[in-house]
Scaffold this motif. Structure first.
Motif, short mmCIF file in Angstrom:
data_model
loop_
_atom_site.label_atom_id
_atom_site.label_comp_id
_atom_site.label_asym_id
_atom_site.label_seq_id
_atom_site.Cartn_x
_atom_site.Cartn_y
_atom_site.Cartn_z
N LEU A 398 -37.07 -29.12 26.56
CA LEU A 398 -37.09 -29.79 25.26
C LEU A 398 -38.03 -29.10 24.30
O LEU A 398 -39.16 -28.75 24.65
N ILE A 399 -37.55 -28.94 23.06
CA ILE A 399 -38.34 -28.32 21.99
C ILE A 399 -38.19 -29.18 20.74
O ILE A 399 -37.35 -30.07 20.67
N GLY A 400 -39.03 -28.91 19.74
CA GLY A 400 -38.82 -29.52 18.44
C GLY A 400 -39.57 -30.82 18.19
O GLY A 400 -40.15 -31.43 19.11
N GLN A 432 -39.86 -19.05 25.14
CA GLN A 432 -40.41 -19.78 26.27
C GLN A 432 -39.38 -20.75 26.84
O GLN A 432 -39.28 -20.92 28.06
N ALA A 433 -38.60 -21.39 25.97
CA ALA A 433 -37.59 -22.33 26.42
C ALA A 433 -36.55 -21.64 27.31
O ALA A 433 -36.16 -22.16 28.37
N VAL A 434 -36.11 -20.45 26.91
CA VAL A 434 -35.14 -19.71 27.70
C VAL A 434 -35.75 -19.27 29.03
O VAL A 434 -35.09 -19.33 30.09
N GLN A 435 -37.00 -18.87 29.02
CA GLN A 435 -37.67 -18.47 30.27
C GLN A 435 -37.79 -19.66 31.22
O GLN A 435 -37.58 -19.52 32.44
N GLU A 436 -38.13 -20.82 30.70
CA GLU A 436 -38.23 -22.02 31.53
C GLU A 436 -36.85 -22.42 32.06
O GLU A 436 -36.70 -22.86 33.21
N ALA A 437 -35.82 -22.29 31.22
CA ALA A 437 -34.47 -22.60 31.66
C ALA A 437 -34.02 -21.68 32.79
O ALA A 437 -33.38 -22.12 33.76
N ARG A 438 -34.40 -20.42 32.70
CA ARG A 438 -34.06 -19.47 33.76
C ARG A 438 -34.71 -19.89 35.08
O ARG A 438 -34.08 -19.79 36.15
N ARG A 439 -35.92 -20.38 35.00
CA ARG A 439 -36.63 -20.81 36.21
C ARG A 439 -35.93 -22.00 36.87
O ARG A 439 -35.88 -22.10 38.11
N LEU A 440 -35.35 -22.89 36.06
CA LEU A 440 -34.69 -24.08 36.59
C LEU A 440 -33.28 -23.81 37.09
O LEU A 440 -32.76 -24.54 37.94
N ALA A 441 -32.62 -22.77 36.55
CA ALA A 441 -31.20 -22.54 36.81
C ALA A 441 -30.97 -21.91 38.18
O ALA A 441 -31.83 -21.22 38.73
N ARG A 442 -29.75 -22.14 38.70
CA ARG A 442 -29.29 -21.54 39.94
C ARG A 442 -27.99 -20.79 39.65
O ARG A 442 -27.28 -21.12 38.69
N PRO A 443 -27.64 -19.79 40.48
CA PRO A 443 -26.36 -19.09 40.25
C PRO A 443 -25.20 -20.07 40.15
O PRO A 443 -25.11 -21.02 40.93
N ALA A 468 -32.18 -16.84 17.63
CA ALA A 468 -33.40 -16.78 18.44
C ALA A 468 -33.07 -16.97 19.92
O ALA A 468 -33.65 -16.31 20.80
N PHE A 469 -32.14 -17.87 20.22
CA PHE A 469 -31.71 -18.08 21.60
C PHE A 469 -31.08 -16.81 22.16
O PHE A 469 -31.41 -16.37 23.26
N ALA A 470 -30.16 -16.24 21.40
CA ALA A 470 -29.46 -15.04 21.87
C ALA A 470 -30.43 -13.89 22.10
O ALA A 470 -30.32 -13.15 23.09
N GLN A 471 -31.40 -13.74 21.19
CA GLN A 471 -32.39 -12.67 21.36
C GLN A 471 -33.23 -12.91 22.61
O GLN A 471 -33.53 -11.96 23.37
N ALA A 472 -33.60 -14.16 22.87
CA ALA A 472 -34.39 -14.49 24.06
C ALA A 472 -33.59 -14.20 25.33
O ALA A 472 -34.14 -13.69 26.32
N VAL A 473 -32.30 -14.49 25.30
CA VAL A 473 -31.45 -14.20 26.47
C VAL A 473 -31.37 -12.69 26.70
O VAL A 473 -31.43 -12.21 27.84
N ARG A 474 -31.22 -11.95 25.61
CA ARG A 474 -31.14 -10.48 25.75
C ARG A 474 -32.42 -9.92 26.36
O ARG A 474 -32.38 -8.98 27.14
N GLU A 475 -33.55 -10.52 26.02
CA GLU A 475 -34.82 -10.06 26.60
C GLU A 475 -34.89 -10.37 28.09
O GLU A 475 -35.52 -9.62 28.85
N LEU A 476 -34.23 -11.44 28.54
CA LEU A 476 -34.18 -11.74 29.97
C LEU A 476 -33.48 -10.62 30.73
O LEU A 476 -33.87 -10.25 31.84
N GLY A 477 -32.38 -10.14 30.14
CA GLY A 477 -31.57 -9.15 30.83
C GLY A 477 -32.03 -7.73 30.65
O GLY A 477 -31.44 -6.80 31.19
#
Length: 478
Positions: A398-400, A432-443, A468-477
């Motif tokens: 959650l953000i905002g 940070q939100a995308v990084q936290e989401a990655r930690r919670l997600a499973r394949p 901003a979301f798309a850029q954060a995802v690109r940084e993950l990969g």
């Protein structure tokens, strides 16, 4: 659904020498002022704000001989005989109270465009609804083009309606997106056919009540000639059809994600089918396209495609054009846009889901979700949304500004779902939100940005939030 003959209620209006006040600058006010000035009206523009953008627009209009009053949008100029308002101006503004007391009519830009049509101008296929309007109108325009028709997506998107009706370009038919604001100020509009996609609480601060909001949406059906298209799953849209006064012979046509009854379009075994615009519709159905022709094939987007197909078929478009138009259609950015797969997890940007109704549709499209949500709630509540999606949620980030409202709804209806509450409203929070989401997600999971809130607490608009979301995802990969 009224059965009496309804005639166009517009009457000729002679603009030459008339004193017309345009309420509001911006994307609709500036073109309206120019068109009215070109028709010989004496135009005064009033605007609440006086920022740099407004001053620049005022200077452009004043160079043409148009009077502009900045910072004074509440006073009715002396001698005003007509007001043409920007759609966002609330009906409760003092300017309109004064106009009512003086007997001065108020039109919106859509009403002005409708009145300025030439006798042989293109008919309108009109779309409104709380969510899905833009996508449906773009799908409709794509289908109409596939049929070889000269058309454009106009109204709340694309080409200005005023430009479409007063310009040199010739059209066979127009695909018109209309908001509840625009419909409120367009009493004379009479479409060839129209659709209300859905109804959910939105803009109630402007309309004053859900009943008033629904009534303004329902104006789109008034005087329809061929078809009033409604959502079988949303009874309120069918109720609006029943209440509408239409031309003799106009039909109610439903769309459904299930198997269609006669006078409906629906889905059978992965095929979009028409049982409305076929001979002997009680026994026959026409295949239009495959579900896989819809991009993306999420349930609410299939509903959009069926609504677009219904309007196109009402205009006589062949089935092959529906298929070809849907295949050719590419959705706008930030509408259930697949950004990337990272470590077996899909990342999907639906930043356009700025209210609970849109987020509900987005959440329903996926099986196991880490949900990124929050922003400005605009008075919304989240209990129904969360309760409906609880079984699909792997986790939530959650953000905002109003994230606490979603957190509390999660605690009530999905207490077992892990929640990360980011106490941030800066634009960097998305990374940070995308990084936290990655930690919670499973394949096999989907990380879904479907905020259910407006973006302006953190971002300029929902486009910037999605970027901003798309850029954060690109940084993950990376």
């Amino acid at each position: 659904m009224g059965s009496g003959q309804v005639t166009d209620s517009s009457v000729p209006f002679e603009f030459q020498g008339k004193h017309v006040t345009v309420a509001g600058l911006g994307v609709s006010g500036v073109p309206a002022a120019k068109v009215l000035h070109g028709l010989g009206a004496r135009v005064t523009v009033v605007n609440d704000g006086a920022d740099d953008r407004a001053r620049a627009q005022a200077a452009e209009l004043e160079a043409l001989g148009i009077t502009v009053r900045l910072g004074d949008g509440g006073t009715l100029p002396d001698g005003t005989e007509l007001i043409v308002t920007a759609p966002g101006w609330k009906p409760t503004k003092p300017l309109f109270t004064a106009a009512g007391q003086a007997g001065v009519p108020v039109w919106g830009d859509v009403e002005l465009a409708w009145r300025l049509r030439r006798p042989d101008s293109a008919p309108w296929l009109a779309v409104t609804g709380t969510n899905g309007k833009t996508t449906t109108v773009q799908m409709l325009a794509s289908i109409l083009k596939a049929a070889g028709l000269r058309t454009a997506a106009v109204g709340n998107i694309g080409v200005s309606l005023l430009d479409a009706v007063t310009g040199d370009e010739e059209y066979d038919v127009l695909a018109v997106e209309l908001s509840s604001y625009q419909l409120h100020w367009a009493p004379s509009l009479r479409a060839h056919s129209a659709a209300v996609l859905n109804l959910a609480p939105d803009h109630l601060d402007w309309h004053g009540s859900m009943e008033a909001y629904a009534a303004d949406k329902g104006r789109i059906y008034e005087g329809n000639r061929v078809a009033c298209v409604y959502n079988v799953a949303d009874k309120a849209t069918e109720d609006l059809v029943r209440e509408a006064d239409v031309e003799e012979g106009c039909r109610a046509v439903g769309f459904t994600l299930g198997s269609p009854a006669p006078s409906q379009l629906g889905v059978v075994d992965g095929i979009l089918v028409d049982r409305a615009f076929v001979e002997n519709r009680h026994k026959n159905a026409q295949e239009l396209a495959e579900v896989s022709d819809v991009n993306p094939p999420a349930p609410h987007n299939i509903a959009n495609a069926l609504a677009a197909a219904a309007l196109a078929r009402a205009f006589g478009v062949p089935a092959t054009a529906v298929r070809d138009g849907l295949r050719a259609f590419t959705p706008d950015a930030h509408r259930i846009a697949h950004v990337a797969d990272v470590d077996g997890v899909a990342y999907v940007d639906d930043s356009k889901a700025t209210n609970t109704h849109a987020a509900e549709a987005s959440l329903a499209a996926y099986g196991s979700i880490v949900w990124i949500a929050g922003g400005l709630a605009k008075g919304a509540t989240f209990d129904e949304l969360v309760a409906g999606a609880a079984k699909r949620l792997r986790g939530a980030v959650l953000i905002g500004a109003d994230r606490v409202l979603i957190r509390e709804a999660l605690a009530r209806h999905a207490p077992e779902v892990p929640v990360v509450d980011l106490d941030r409203t800066d634009t960097g929070a998305m990374l940070q939100a995308v990084q936290e989401a990655r930690r919670l997600a499973r394949p096999g999971d989907t990380v879904l940005l479907a905020p259910a809130c407006a973006s302006m607490d953190m971002f300029t608009n929902y486009n910037k939030r999605g970027d901003a979301f798309a850029q954060a995802v690109r940084e993950l990969g990376a």
